[in-house]
Design an enzyme around this catalytic site. Sequence first.
Site, PDB file in Angstrom:
ATOM      1  N   CYS A  48     -56.365  45.649 -27.413  1.00  0.00           N
ATOM      2  CA  CYS A  48     -55.679  46.245 -26.392  1.00  0.00           C
ATOM      3  C   CYS A  48     -54.408  45.711 -26.001  1.00  0.00           C
ATOM      4  CB  CYS A  48     -56.684  46.668 -25.371  1.00  0.00           C
ATOM      5  SG  CYS A  48     -55.688  47.396 -24.025  1.00  0.00           S
TER       6      CYS A  48
ATOM      7  N   CYS B   1     -55.000  44.789 -17.308  1.00  0.00           N
ATOM      8  CA  CYS B   1     -55.825  45.745 -16.785  1.00  0.00           C
ATOM      9  C   CYS B   1     -57.239  45.237 -16.541  1.00  0.00           C
ATOM     10  CB  CYS B   1     -55.809  46.797 -17.734  1.00  0.00           C
ATOM     11  SG  CYS B   1     -57.372  47.944 -17.401  1.00  0.00           S
TER      12      CYS B   1
ATOM     13  N   CYS C  61     -61.614  45.435 -18.822  1.00  0.00           N
ATOM     14  CA  CYS C  61     -62.277  44.793 -19.715  1.00  0.00           C
ATOM     15  C   CYS C  61     -61.975  43.386 -19.604  1.00  0.00           C
ATOM     16  CB  CYS C  61     -62.076  45.049 -21.191  1.00  0.00           C
ATOM     17  SG  CYS C  61     -62.156  46.656 -21.743  1.00  0.00           S
TER      18      CYS C  61
ATOM     19  N   CYS D 103     -56.604  53.697 -24.096  1.00  0.00           N
ATOM     20  CA  CYS D 103     -57.640  52.982 -23.552  1.00  0.00           C
ATOM     21  C   CYS D 103     -58.877  53.138 -24.570  1.00  0.00           C
ATOM     22  CB  CYS D 103     -58.260  53.429 -22.179  1.00  0.00           C
ATOM     23  SG  CYS D 103     -59.634  52.606 -21.740  1.00  0.00           S
TER      24      CYS D 103
ATOM     25  N   GLU E  15     -84.170  59.055  -4.214  1.00  0.00           N
ATOM     26  CA  GLU E  15     -82.850  58.539  -4.205  1.00  0.00           C
ATOM     27  C   GLU E  15     -82.345  58.747  -2.825  1.00  0.00           C
ATOM     28  OE1 GLU E  15     -80.229  57.590  -6.587  1.00  0.00           O
ATOM     29  OE2 GLU E  15     -79.113  58.228  -4.634  1.00  0.00           O
TER      30      GLU E  15
ATOM     31  N   ASP F 273     -84.645  51.159 -10.166  1.00  0.00           N
ATOM     32  CA  ASP F 273     -83.444  50.958 -10.964  1.00  0.00           C
ATOM     33  C   ASP F 273     -82.363  50.831  -9.817  1.00  0.00           C
ATOM     34  OD1 ASP F 273     -80.806  50.946 -12.558  1.00  0.00           O
ATOM     35  OD2 ASP F 273     -81.152  52.844 -13.041  1.00  0.00           O
TER      36      ASP F 273
ATOM     37  N   CYS G 123     -78.833  46.225 -13.096  1.00  0.00           N
ATOM     38  CA  CYS G 123     -77.375  45.931 -13.485  1.00  0.00           C
ATOM     39  C   CYS G 123     -76.811  44.673 -12.804  1.00  0.00           C
ATOM     40  CB  CYS G 123     -76.692  47.141 -12.919  1.00  0.00           C
ATOM     41  SG  CYS G 123     -76.366  47.317 -11.260  1.00  0.00           S
TER      42      CYS G 123
END
Length: 456
Positions: free
Chosen positions: A75, A81, A84, A162, A336, A384, A411
Amino acid sequence: MSFIVNRNDRLIVSVEDLTHDGSGVAKVEGYPLFIPGALPDERVEIEVTKTLKKYGFAKLLNVKQASHDRVDPPCHVFPECGGCQLQHLSYEGQLLRKRKTVRDVIDRIAKLPHVPVHPVKGMENPWRYRNKSQIPFGERDGEVISGFFRSRTHHIVDTDVCIIQSIEADHLMTALKREMDVLGIQAYDEKTHKGMLRHLIVRKGRATNEIMVVFVTRKKKFPQKEAVVELVKHVIPEVTSIIQNVNDKKTNVIFGEETIVLHGKPFIVDSIGDIDFEISARSFYQLNPEQTEVLYGQALEYAQLTGNESVIDAYCGIGTISLFLAQKAKEVYGVEIVPQAIEDAKRNAELNGIDNAYFEAGPAEVVIPNWYAEGKRFDVLVVDPPRKGCDEKLLNTILEYKPKRIVYVSCNPATLARDLRILEDGGYRTQEVQPVDMFPQSSHVECVSLLQRETM
Ligand code: SAH
């Protein structure tokens, strides 16, 4: 200054490590310098950009001796940017790194050096995987620009391509950028709160190829809407829904309250496994659908369902994991905090003819103790949570009622490790940890772990 190094110093250093967010780390007489773009085992020339008491930052000027894992980032706006962080590391190298990141926290924070951390499940083709793009528009030197925000800023890095988003998103953002002047649409300016177009959102259903395009405008009055619909239909003939969302607030939040359908349906459909999901403009949905199947498949395997189990899905979002599990369990209870997401979960259960999934809106740490207090009992608990991990009250409830099995989807490896330690101290045994690469080229890593209640 009494520092070992000072701002603007130019040095040649050896890179020893990589931080979780993808910066190389070199030490000068024990003083750590963080160098974005540098890799372990490299000799690099740097310029010091900032010094703090305990550590500093430097800019990479030159790679004197490259790591075997270094590749040319494909990229042209990497690493400017912020999207990533690891494009300069081979994909194999990325997966090894991510496994090491998880291994480190499982050893250091969870203190579980004997627990296996499996090789990261990665993608065969780690590009063009994102099913949703949120593209800000702006103006610089009289030209319309669009692309992505530089990390931790609101500075738009202008680009036409992208390579982690869909090709349709590339085409539309570029076409729109070129046509805005002709159409008389002004890009929104955050500073003055003037202009019209704030964000373009493109979302694609991987299994169905349905595509939704959303224009977030500052005002409801959008005189160019017909022209814009024609432009979208021209660039993406297969588009199934074109939406206007109005956000007139001075805010970082992308969406406003009002949503108007300009063309087609108010949602797109996508499926994970056998389950269909209706996804509306503002709904949360996993960003990498191919890997979501891998992640949920792992969660399902760890849940070891035979059809007789009562299962909790805590932090369930729009019920994606819940509905996936419901096919194999006696019943699933999802909780949730966002009421809108619970509405989506209920509608999606109905859409799929699933009648053994129940959903309640509220904080997991309040709703789950209530379920137990009502006399409900559960065999398996799936969690989660967001990056900050499980709420302490929820962990205490688990330790009080002792479900047999916990499947922890995370995560953030650091908070996962913290919570595993708490659960271990309360009598659970972590069996294994399976990292899954949901965000190739970025430094993020997702994990699924299985915990069993110790038999006494
Ligand atoms: N399991 C879902 C979503 C996971 S993201 C999926 O795979 O799609 C984490 C979710 O936790 C978000 O939807 C967020 O709104 C929700 N959340 C955050 N804090 C919460 C809390 N205290 N109780 C319940 N849900 C919460």
